[in-house]
Motif scaffolding. Structure first.
Motif: not given
Length: 394
Positions: A83-102
């Motif tokens: 949840a912390v990463i998806i709030l900070m994400a500004d690129s597709f790859w950060l969103f992807a990392l958030s989904f990996v942790l999810s």
């Protein structure tokens, strides 16, 4: 000596409420608002399920090797970081990392909480009450998911990012609940070998290899849940396209939850009156009818079908969880329940992008209608094989 395990059941319900709080359930709409295309959104979901496919069995083995609380604790940590990463994400790859942790957070708790609840009933010899316990657990899930998604619905056209702030706070509450839990102790035979990761995996493999019924049930649920889950997520895109208001979205989720809770409370009654084979055929027929009716591209009708798809998904979970726990020994329970989740991830890896391509190429109605036709043909083919086998034995 007074048995203390029922307190674990109560804490299990509380943990389930916090871990399934559906505040982020409308993530498809959220990612669309963040500028991601449907293709990128589909890739995020595929990444989630590929990661889940890789993490699932190892996470179950860890729960069997170490403890259920170990897995649940780190599952909440992963959810908070996601949840912390998806709030900070500004690129597709950060969103992807958030989904990996999810995915990791999902894996660490999937099957584990069910196994913990079941094992908590073993010592006091109350396992016959598990169908009721798992029914109550799924009611807690429905209530939790709906509570969160109703709040998210009101935030859709306001400060939607607050949904992930709430997710972080709820994750902390879940973490505290895990720390307050008591790990159930299962009496083991003196001759039983020491549990190692290797022996757990080998015994789980042998169980699946020798238990055709268990394999069949897991495969069926994976496909069934995959279709219902895809219907839920792509209906969000339909709601965004047709400009459903936040209030209407929240109302739909409340109605869906009410239907699901009624269905879940009926699952012990259904389980007692229908054999496994009869139940599987009934659910298959209901799903095929729902998908074929989706051909009619009429929003009110599709909304009713959406609610029905979620009811079917809610019905299958407690019933099949009860089946699995009856068929699996305690030493491999979390591992084999993780195998069931792996099969679900495998089905989603194929189904979600396929469905997304069908919906984007044609329409929501045609995409799911075609899937209904495919499943119908598979059912006819399977029934034909069974008839030929029966004829051969006569």
């Amino acid at each position: 000596m007074k048995n203390k395990y029922p307190s674990t059941i109560a804490k299990g319900y509380t943990y389930t409420f916090f871990s399934f709080f559906g505040i982020t359930s409308l993530w498809v709409i959220y990612l669309q608002m963040q500028g991601l295309t449907l293709v990128e959104i589909g890739l995020c979901e595929s990444i989630f399920h590929v990661a889940s496919f890789l993490f699932e069995v190892p996470s179950g083995v860890l729960a069997d090797r170490f403890s259920y609380r170990f897995s649940l604790f780190w599952g909440r940590i992963a959810a908070i970081l996601s949840a912390v990463i998806i709030l900070m994400a500004d690129s597709f790859w950060l969103f992807a990392l958030s989904f990996v942790l999810s995915a990791l957070s999902y894996n660490l708790q999937s099957g584990t909480i069910d196994a913990l609840m079941y094992d908590s009933l073993v010592a006091p010899k109350l396992t016959d009450r598990f169908p009721k316990v798992i029914s109550n657990l799924n009611v807690a899930i429905e209530f939790s998911q709906t509570s969160g998604v109703v709040i998210a619905g009101f935030l859709v056209h306001w400060h939607f990012e607050l949904t992930y702030v709430v997710a972080i706070i709820i994750g902390v509450f879940g973490l505290i609940t895990v720390l307050l839990m008591q790990e159930p102790r299962i009496p083991k035979s003196v001759e039983a070998p020491e549990q190692t990761i290797r022996t757990i995996v080998i015994m789980a493999y042998r169980t699946l290899k020798n238990n055709r019924q268990l394999r069949g049930l897991m495969g069926f649920q994976a496909l069934f849940d995959g279709v219902c889950t895809s219907y839920f997520f792509y209906f969000q895109s339909l709601m965004e396209t047709h400009h459903f208001s936040g209030t209407l979205i929240s109302l739909l989720m409340v109605i869906s939850a009410g239907m699901d809770i009624i269905g879940i409370k009926l699952t012990p009654w259904i389980q007692k009156r229908l054999s496994k084979s009869t139940l599987v055929m009934s659910l298959s027929a209901a799903l095929v009818c729902l998908l074929l009716l989706s051909w009619f591209n009429w929003i009110p009708g599709l909304t009713v079908l959406f609610l029905t798809s979620q009811l079917l998904g809610a019905l299958i979970e407690p019933i099949f969880s009860s089946y699995y726990n009856e068929l699996i020994d305690s030493e491999q329970r979390a591992t084999l329940l993780s195998v069931a989740s792996v099969l679900f991830s495998a089905s989603m890896i194929v189904l979600f992008p396929l469905t997304g391509w069908l919906v984007q190429t044609w329409t929501f109605s045609m995409g799911f209608g075609l899937i209904g036709c495919i499943i119908l043909l598979l059912l006819i083919f399977k029934c034909q094989i069974k008839l030929e086998i029966l004829a051969a034995h006569q």
